[in-house]
Write an enzyme that holds these catalytic residues in place. Sequence first.
Site, mmCIF file in Angstrom:
data_model
loop_
_atom_site.group_PDB
_atom_site.id
_atom_site.type_symbol
_atom_site.label_atom_id
_atom_site.label_comp_id
_atom_site.label_asym_id
_atom_site.label_seq_id
_atom_site.Cartn_x
_atom_site.Cartn_y
_atom_site.Cartn_z
ATOM 1 N N PRO A 134 0.673 8.587 1.051
ATOM 2 C CA PRO A 134 1.939 8.896 0.374
ATOM 3 C C PRO A 134 2.046 8.237 -0.996
ATOM 4 O O PRO A 134 1.604 7.105 -1.180
ATOM 5 C CB PRO A 134 2.995 8.321 1.324
ATOM 6 C CG PRO A 134 2.325 8.254 2.647
ATOM 7 C CD PRO A 134 0.887 7.999 2.372
ATOM 8 N N CYS A 135 2.655 8.956 -1.915
ATOM 9 C CA CYS A 135 2.805 8.407 -3.260
ATOM 10 C C CYS A 135 4.275 8.267 -3.617
ATOM 11 O O CYS A 135 4.612 8.182 -4.789
ATOM 12 C CB CYS A 135 2.103 9.269 -4.286
ATOM 13 S SG CYS A 135 2.800 10.910 -4.426
ATOM 14 N N ASN A 136 5.130 8.238 -2.608
ATOM 15 C CA ASN A 136 6.575 8.147 -2.863
ATOM 16 C C ASN A 136 6.928 7.009 -3.810
ATOM 17 O O ASN A 136 7.836 7.133 -4.618
ATOM 18 C CB ASN A 136 7.342 7.923 -1.555
ATOM 19 C CG ASN A 136 7.068 8.960 -0.519
ATOM 20 O OD1 ASN A 136 5.953 9.439 -0.436
ATOM 21 N ND2 ASN A 136 8.052 9.320 0.266
ATOM 22 N N ASN A 137 6.224 5.902 -3.685
ATOM 23 C CA ASN A 137 6.587 4.729 -4.470
ATOM 24 C C ASN A 137 5.789 4.621 -5.764
ATOM 25 O O ASN A 137 5.839 3.634 -6.469
ATOM 26 C CB ASN A 137 6.393 3.466 -3.632
ATOM 27 C CG ASN A 137 7.067 3.593 -2.277
ATOM 28 O OD1 ASN A 137 6.395 3.573 -1.248
ATOM 29 N ND2 ASN A 137 8.374 3.751 -2.281
ATOM 30 N N LEU A 138 5.041 5.677 -6.045
ATOM 31 C CA LEU A 138 4.260 5.699 -7.282
ATOM 32 C C LEU A 138 4.789 6.750 -8.244
ATOM 33 O O LEU A 138 4.697 6.608 -9.451
ATOM 34 C CB LEU A 138 2.789 6.006 -6.976
ATOM 35 C CG LEU A 138 2.100 5.141 -5.927
ATOM 36 C CD1 LEU A 138 0.746 5.714 -5.579
ATOM 37 C CD2 LEU A 138 1.960 3.720 -6.442
#
Length: 471
Positions: A431-435
């Site tokens: 997941p790249c939600n925080n990127l």
Amino acid sequence: MDDTDSSDSWDFQDEDGPCFSSNGSNSVIPSRGASMCGAEGSTSNQSRSKAISHFTEMGFSEDLVIKTVDEKGEENTEAILETLLAYTAPEECASQGEPVLSHSSSPEFEWDSLDDLSDFSDAESCLQNEESVPETKMMQLVAMGFSIGEVSAAINSSDPDTSIADLMDFISAAQMAEPTSDHPRELPLEGRGPPDVKKKKLVKQEFHRGREIRAWRSKALPLSSRWWPSWDVRKQFNCLLTCYGSALETERIRKDLEGWQGDPPEHIQKRVLNKCRKWNFVWTAKNSVAPLLPEEVELMLGYPRNHTRGGATSQAERYKSLGNSFQVNTVAFHLSVLKNRYPNGISVLSLFSGIGGAEIALHQLGIPLRFVVAVEISEVSRNIFRGWWENTDQKGILIDNINDVTMLTANKIEKLVDYSGGFDLVIGGSPCNNLTGSNRWHRDGLDGKQSVLFYDYCRVLNTVKRLVREN
DNA sequence: GTTATCATGAGATACATT
DNA sequence: AATGTATCTCATGATAAC
């Protein structure tokens, strides 16, 4: 770690591609153009002959090329190509009884049809030099725009030394018969036909266009093509997101555009265009825009039509699961090297498997899925993937009851390795939600709540590697 | 060379509506 | 309870302007 996905603007990435490139749609023959610009004056004869050989290599007759180059000047590659095509296209239409540029149906939306031919001669030399390697053949044909299923079928049913041209012939013949349900076409490529040079150019051209709006306007989106205003200059879609524009947004745009004689004033155009960019709106009627349908997103991302229809309970979930997914053709392109290595099936550990982009890519390559462990936290996505698994009558073993990657302990991995006989491939995009820039709230980098799972990917991968070494 | 402007993003949350 | 909408917010790279 495979991070091939839909996060960039929807454009094929070419770094690893052997013989095609996704140079921006505005640039015409950039490298050659540059060298020609630098070759003014004293070396103009050289650049002239260079230009001539460039176009004759494309398959145009030498007489015509010389005439056109002298007429337009060797630096005007765009104009030359335009003229050459204008000369040759009608002949081909007549002799073959079918339209050559089948996508240019509505004259008022005639786009520049030349920009992507630029690198074709490179592809051509590629074809001639590397025909002996089957994987390369596969990649070349896929790069030309044929679907992976079609190419696999053609390669499987012909001798290993069959030429690219013959394979193209084979695929064209199969297409004329009918598309199979097992290997549906990923993109509607109507410009195909007998494998003459001209056709190859067009197929290649179509391949690039599959990623661009212009292709969609006349094929997947015929209505859109009709109502697309000239001042909407978009040539590519933006990133396919997990959310979509609201009905009220499109209504506001309609009201903004109503009541003007001719084109609306510039500030209105700008505002509307910004909204269209933000939400990837397409034109559906006079002054009306709408979000892409889930089916259209599926098609763009290379999934079977209605892939996300069953398991997803709502439209929002469909968009969300698609927005978080692999672009299947891209993944298949990268995995195509595995095709000949695993003729009897492959054993896959698929982390963050989502709606099954990796598995579908392998399936489309014709690599049997012997053993698949799919780890996915979302129930909706798991349902979608299981639906696909059953719909395609997979003969392998599917284990999809491990939902959380953090629960995939070394102990469990060891058992799975014992059971399966080892994994051939570990694949997944964490997941790249925080990127992502879209997330203003919790953009905490790799240590963020979701993106921290990247470390689990590494952990699992290292465990599998260790077990493989030990065995 | 430096600063200003612009476009953009595998999004999240609270609240309204159905 | 589920779905739809409005509002929140900002680092970053590319390009323009200085």
